[in-house]
Every structure is written in structure tokens, then in C-alpha cells.
Design an enzyme around this catalytic site. Sequence first.
Site, PDB file in Angstrom:
ATOM      1  N   TYR A 139       0.853  -1.189   0.000  1.00  0.00           N
ATOM      2  CA  TYR A 139       0.000   0.000   0.000  1.00  0.00           C
ATOM      3  C   TYR A 139       0.887   1.236   0.000  1.00  0.00           C
ATOM      4  CZ  TYR A 139      -3.600   3.371   1.436  1.00  0.00           C
ATOM      5  OH  TYR A 139      -4.466   4.447   1.506  1.00  0.00           O
ATOM      6  N   ASP A 234       9.307   3.399  -0.107  1.00  0.00           N
ATOM      7  CA  ASP A 234       8.211   4.036   0.617  1.00  0.00           C
ATOM      8  C   ASP A 234       8.384   3.686   2.094  1.00  0.00           C
ATOM      9  OD1 ASP A 234       5.925   4.967   1.744  1.00  0.00           O
ATOM     10  OD2 ASP A 234       4.535   3.885   0.437  1.00  0.00           O
ATOM     11  N   LYS A 262       3.697   9.619   8.607  1.00  0.00           N
ATOM     12  CA  LYS A 262       3.437   9.059   9.934  1.00  0.00           C
ATOM     13  C   LYS A 262       4.361   9.662  11.011  1.00  0.00           C
ATOM     14  CE  LYS A 262       0.723   5.428   8.053  1.00  0.00           C
ATOM     15  NZ  LYS A 262       0.803   4.517   6.946  1.00  0.00           N
TER      16      LYS A 262
HETATM   17  C1  PLP Z   1       0.166   4.959   5.522  1.00  0.00           C
HETATM   18  C2  PLP Z   1       0.963   4.718   4.316  1.00  0.00           C
HETATM   19  C3  PLP Z   1       0.840   5.515   3.174  1.00  0.00           C
HETATM   20  C4  PLP Z   1      -0.210   6.574   3.048  1.00  0.00           C
HETATM   21  O1  PLP Z   1      -0.059   7.617   3.936  1.00  0.00           O
HETATM   22  P1  PLP Z   1      -1.334   8.559   4.262  1.00  0.00           P
HETATM   23  O2  PLP Z   1      -0.761   9.618   5.127  1.00  0.00           O
HETATM   24  O3  PLP Z   1      -2.335   7.683   4.926  1.00  0.00           O
HETATM   25  O4  PLP Z   1      -1.835   9.080   2.963  1.00  0.00           O
HETATM   26  C5  PLP Z   1       1.704   5.300   2.131  1.00  0.00           C
HETATM   27  N1  PLP Z   1       2.639   4.331   2.187  1.00  0.00           N
HETATM   28  C6  PLP Z   1       2.781   3.536   3.253  1.00  0.00           C
HETATM   29  C7  PLP Z   1       3.849   2.504   3.264  1.00  0.00           C
HETATM   30  C8  PLP Z   1       1.941   3.693   4.354  1.00  0.00           C
HETATM   31  O5  PLP Z   1       2.065   2.866   5.401  1.00  0.00           O
END
Ligand code: PLP
Length: 423
Positions: A139, A234, A262
Site C-alpha cells: 500500500y 516508501d 506518519k
Molecule cells: C500509511 C501509508 C501511506 C499513506 O499515507 P497517508 O498519510 O495515509 O496518505 C503510504 N505508504 C505507506 C507505506 C503507508 O504505510
Amino acid sequence: MSKELEQAKKYFPGGVNSPVRAFKSVGCEPIFIKSAYGSKVIDVDDNEYIDYVGTWGPAILGHAESSVIEAVRRTALDGLSFGAPTVAETELAELICEAFPVIEKMRFVSSGTEATMSAIRLARGFTNRPYIIKCDGAYHGHGDSLLVSAGSGVATFAIPGCPGIPDSIASNTLVVPFNNLEAVNEVFETHKNKIAAMIVEPVCGNMGVVNPIEGYLQGLRNLCDANGALLIFDEVMTGFRGCYGGVSKISNVKPDLTTLGKVVGGGMPLAVYGGRSEIMSMISPDGPVYQAGTLSGNPIAVAAGIATLKKLKANPTFYMKLLDNSQKLQQGLTKAANDVNLNVVCNRYGAMMTIFFNKEPVTDYETAKKSDTALFARWFKGMLERKIYLAPSQFEAIFISGAHTETDINRTITAAKEVFAML
Ligand SMILES: *Cc1c(COP(=O)(O)O)cnc(C)c1O
């Protein structure tokens, strides 16, 4: 139905503003939270839970940590947003560069979704190629090109593809299984000189936690180099989760671009994409790739980010204690399940982990999907009844914070023993 949910359902789809919050996959109603401090969240009926959601990752110091709250309060008094540069942004950037040497230049945005979307656009602009590779079940936020075969809520609700994303966009995303270098090689062979980048969660967190096998990340680096494609890590979830830095530091594999979110915003909306200067110079106004944001680098979010990173940095034993507690929880849960002959696999990276109700090692999305989600739902409910608040899906991670005490961990293991025995 609780009156809170009933009211919320009038205005929001499912009564929520992000799908997994609805608790649908575990078949119960969401709990409405009133406040949080340290390792605890408190609901509107004053029930107190040990929290392992940690606002889905950001709360690495625990909730309402005093230095973060104080920084936010102090900054707010001077105005909430200026839409102009501040020196605090540079201060946060310096902290980020120190933790992530692979990030030479960066841009602040407001969510992880924005960060990955922008990184993809940049990679396409820099290479002048259309395709990207992502892993099945990974994701990267809900941007159109990244929602193909995505994990997290998409996995939780078993959504095959997402209506609203035209084939002309989805077809530019090539999907490979995680931990399989041969598949990546094949895709590069099939689409010679067409692939802009591979984006990867260097440790997956959104199909549940899945670690890369030995050599996988370096193998991706080599394949991207051999094919003139960029490698994007990511690290929105993994950033600051296993060390003061990311998987790039621990693995010593250097991506061209990195996305963060985050933890880096300390609970406020802030995310980052950045990497090699040469590539970042393509971003407007230095270069032609456009990306902008009214609230980007918002002063309150930047203040929360600085306070969080400073706190992490100031305490040299922070990660030792955090990882020690995380390991204790992993071992305690695994043992508690094994003691009653329950098959579980508990994968962990740093202070994030997933307990899969699964007989075999979980190494990719295919194996993750073999987990018994009905059993997971019963486990989740049993834990919730014992005031332990876990992520409400088999395909999410639970997060341990620096505020979790040994007492919290032991209480959790005791509750787990009771619940496992009933499953
Ligand atoms: C949470 C997450 C996202 C998305 O971040 P948001 O702030 O919710 O848009 C993208 N990549 C990873 C790996 C994530 O865990």
C-alpha cells in the site's frame, strides 16, 4: 448501534473518514475515541485501552507526549499557517537528512499519499518513461496509479480493483509479488526502457508485516540500475520505526527516492518525498515537474515533527528499550499461541508487527492471504473486550510506542493467553 455511530453514519460513508476505522472486517462497531495519553486511548464512555494502533504509526513516543504538545501549543500562538517559508522547515529538513542520508533534497507535503503520488510523477518526469512497478498487496496511499493490487484497507475489504480508476491509468502499473526478484527481472525484460521506477515498502506493513528476504532489496537496486529505472523506498510506515532512520540505513541499500510520513509529522499531517539532489531538482520551481500545496510545510505540523525527532534523538536508549519491549511482546504472543497449539506466525520489524493466523511463513501477499481472517476477528474482539486496542484487520500492523511499559506488555500477553485459549 451506538448513538455516536448512528449520528456519524448520517454524514460519513460507514460513519468514518478512513475505511478501516469502521471495524467492518472484524464484524464490530468502531469505538469513538475521546482522548489519548501515553500508551492509552480513552473512549467516549471513559473506557481505557492499551493502544497498539498508535494512530496507525505516528505515535512512536506515545500519545500527547509533553514536548510535542508544548511545541504545538507554542507555535499555534504565532499563527496556524502562512503559505510562506519558515526557518523551522529548514530545521526539520536538517534532522531528516541526518537520519536519512539518502535524502539530499526534499519536499514537504501533507500526507503519505501525496508523497508517493509526487514521487511517482517525479520518477516519470526524470526518466521520461511511463510504467512503474509495485508489489502485490503493498500500500502506497490511495493515488490512482498506486491503488492497483494494494494492501491495507484494500486488502482488508478484498477490493479487486477500484472503480473510478480508468484502465488507461491502471495499465501503467505493473504488479509483482514481494520477495521475488525473478518476477521483477521478467517485467523489466518485457518492458525494456519503459519503466520509470519500482516503488516498494522495504519492509511491508500493509499486508501485515512482511520482511524482505536476504538480498531482496539489494537485488532490486541492481535490477533498477541495470535497467535505468529509479528505486523508491516508501518508508512512510518504516521510517523511524526500527531505528533513528529507515530500512535504507539498516539494509545499507540506497534508494534514489524515499517517502516518509506518519512518525515524521508527530501526529500532525506532514509527509516528505526526497532523494538525490539531481532528481529533486526536477521539481518546480527548480525544474518542470509541478507539485504544490497550500498547507505544505504547515508550521504546526513542522513543530510537531521537530519535537518528535528531537525527542527520539535525545534519548540514546530509546530504540533499545522500544525494540526490547517489541521483542518481548512478539515472543510472549507467539508462546501464548503455541501453548494452546494455535498456528500463528508473528512477523516483526522494529516496533511494528503482525500476528498472522497462518500455518506457514508469511513472505508475500499470497501467503498472507492464507491467514484465517475469521479467527483473527475473534481474537480481535476478545482482546478488545479485555481493553486491548489492536489494528482491526489481519492485514495491518500493530505499533508499539516508547510509552508502552513492561506492565502494558505483560497485561497484553495475559489477555492474549485467555483469548487464544478460547479460539
Ligand atoms: C500509511 C501509508 C501511506 C499513506 O499515507 P497517508 O498519510 O495515509 O496518505 C503510504 N505508504 C505507506 C507505506 C503507508 O504505510
